[in-house]
Design a protein around this motif. Sequence first.
Motif, mmCIF file in Angstrom:
data_model
loop_
_atom_site.group_PDB
_atom_site.id
_atom_site.type_symbol
_atom_site.label_atom_id
_atom_site.label_comp_id
_atom_site.label_asym_id
_atom_site.label_seq_id
_atom_site.Cartn_x
_atom_site.Cartn_y
_atom_site.Cartn_z
ATOM 1 N N GLU A 57 67.992 9.690 -26.668
ATOM 2 C CA GLU A 57 68.425 9.216 -25.344
ATOM 3 C C GLU A 57 69.939 9.334 -25.180
ATOM 4 O O GLU A 57 70.435 9.687 -24.103
ATOM 5 C CB GLU A 57 67.987 7.763 -25.140
ATOM 6 C CG GLU A 57 66.480 7.559 -25.066
ATOM 7 C CD GLU A 57 65.797 7.607 -26.435
ATOM 8 O OE1 GLU A 57 64.548 7.699 -26.457
ATOM 9 O OE2 GLU A 57 66.495 7.577 -27.465
ATOM 10 N N CYS A 60 70.898 13.084 -25.032
ATOM 11 C CA CYS A 60 70.554 13.572 -23.692
ATOM 12 C C CYS A 60 71.633 13.181 -22.684
ATOM 13 O O CYS A 60 72.115 14.019 -21.912
ATOM 14 C CB CYS A 60 69.199 13.017 -23.277
ATOM 15 S SG CYS A 60 68.753 13.339 -21.550
ATOM 16 N N GLU A 61 72.028 11.922 -22.695
ATOM 17 C CA GLU A 61 73.052 11.446 -21.765
ATOM 18 C C GLU A 61 74.360 12.206 -21.939
ATOM 19 O O GLU A 61 74.979 12.635 -20.959
ATOM 20 C CB GLU A 61 73.275 9.947 -21.964
ATOM 21 C CG GLU A 61 74.547 9.373 -21.351
ATOM 22 C CD GLU A 61 74.641 9.539 -19.835
ATOM 23 O OE1 GLU A 61 75.770 9.471 -19.313
ATOM 24 O OE2 GLU A 61 73.598 9.747 -19.188
ATOM 25 N N LEU A 138 63.666 15.928 -24.136
ATOM 26 C CA LEU A 138 64.058 14.910 -23.166
ATOM 27 C C LEU A 138 65.107 15.447 -22.200
ATOM 28 O O LEU A 138 65.028 15.207 -20.979
ATOM 29 C CB LEU A 138 64.596 13.679 -23.898
ATOM 30 C CG LEU A 138 65.117 12.531 -23.025
ATOM 31 C CD1 LEU A 138 64.001 11.986 -22.132
ATOM 32 C CD2 LEU A 138 65.704 11.426 -23.898
ATOM 33 N N THR A 139 66.088 16.166 -22.718
ATOM 34 C CA THR A 139 67.153 16.683 -21.861
ATOM 35 C C THR A 139 66.627 17.737 -20.898
ATOM 36 O O THR A 139 67.003 17.764 -19.719
ATOM 37 C CB THR A 139 68.290 17.274 -22.713
ATOM 38 O OG1 THR A 139 68.749 16.280 -23.639
ATOM 39 C CG2 THR A 139 69.447 17.722 -21.846
ATOM 40 N N GLN A 141 63.697 17.888 -19.648
ATOM 41 C CA GLN A 141 62.988 17.168 -18.586
ATOM 42 C C GLN A 141 63.971 16.505 -17.634
ATOM 43 O O GLN A 141 63.815 16.544 -16.421
ATOM 44 C CB GLN A 141 62.061 16.110 -19.212
ATOM 45 C CG GLN A 141 60.926 16.660 -20.043
ATOM 46 C CD GLN A 141 59.763 17.184 -19.214
ATOM 47 O OE1 GLN A 141 59.880 17.368 -18.012
ATOM 48 N NE2 GLN A 141 58.627 17.414 -19.858
ATOM 49 N N THR A 142 65.005 15.881 -18.188
ATOM 50 C CA THR A 142 65.958 15.130 -17.373
ATOM 51 C C THR A 142 66.808 16.045 -16.500
ATOM 52 O O THR A 142 67.176 15.676 -15.377
ATOM 53 C CB THR A 142 66.870 14.275 -18.282
ATOM 54 O OG1 THR A 142 66.056 13.480 -19.149
ATOM 55 C CG2 THR A 142 67.768 13.366 -17.462
#
Length: 382
Positions: A57, A60-61, A138-139, A141-142
Amino acid sequence: MTVQFPALKNDLILRAARGEKTERTPVWVMRQAGRYLSEFREVRKNHDFFSMCRTPEIACEITIQPVRRFRGLLDAAIIFSDILVIPQALGMTVEMVPGKGPHFPDPLVTPADIARVIRPGTVDIRQELGYVLDALTLTRQTLAGEVPLLGFVGAPWTMLAYMIEGGGSKTFSKAKAWLYRYPEACHQLLQQLTDVCVDFLVAQVRAGAQMVQVFDSWAGELGPDDYRTFAFPYLKAIADRVKEQLAQISPDAVVPMTVFAKGAHYILEELVTETRYDVISLDWTMDPAVSRTRVLSATSAVSGQPRTVTLQGNLDPSTLYGSPETIRERTRVMIERFAAWDGQGQCHIANMGHGMYPDHDPEHLRAYLAAVREFSSAFKSA
């Protein structure tokens, strides 16, 4: 089970990497996610560097921070991670020391120490490096298709140098001494690192990476003969094996690959004619027009159908210490030089000749990104 990702809205960099015509030059920047951004420093206050890498997480941020800040100006995101996660996966301790950089408290001193990192069988990528794969998924998708997502690894020679030196170095005398004193041990370790790089890159693509880069940051520390002996064969093997394995999955799974052999000017022709990298990244000491001429000469000398090679780069990162006006003018010159061979600058991905520095002003990066868009659009519409 195959992960379903949002449709890609901006494929400019992928088209450029494949040698296809583009309406403007795509741009991204090495180390575009990191210490020069205040939003990164806010996250960093409460986390160790590698804990950020290991927390999907957070990774990704951090990856998305520059895309968010420079919305509409960047054509790619590169996953927040580090080339030294592979030595960690091999069992070595790596620390990121503020103000100093990477530090190995227990580096390799003699060939006997290789037993600590050479493991029977194949390293379990999912077990040892699954956090990077999870961060990629995750990234991807984000990002919701805003820009493509890049993965990466360090080249075997660069990682070997860190593992022996215990960190950065002005001379790399310890690592170079190994090449002469223990050549067989070096090849053994370089092969192990290559095997892990191949498996890791394939896994990154399966996790969501749409393009990958191999960073040979210390390439220029070797002379031509040593580079051709201890570095180039492993770089070549990585591209060959990754593309072969991805093709076995599906022809559509084969993604563009970039190589950045910083400082190894002498190897440009061989990267073109003897490897399968789609993009060759130039450091800031290489003249774009001269490099393109060398690339075209190399491809024309090869029998059969010459392949298209895209060049990436190559503004000197120090240019960002200049005024926005100076940055704009230097960027114009860079774009013109890359455009010299065809008048439009096709087969070019704009970048720096190395990564961002911690004390760069983000607004000066904005000036660079905007200038790339302005001048490349003008050339390609002419």
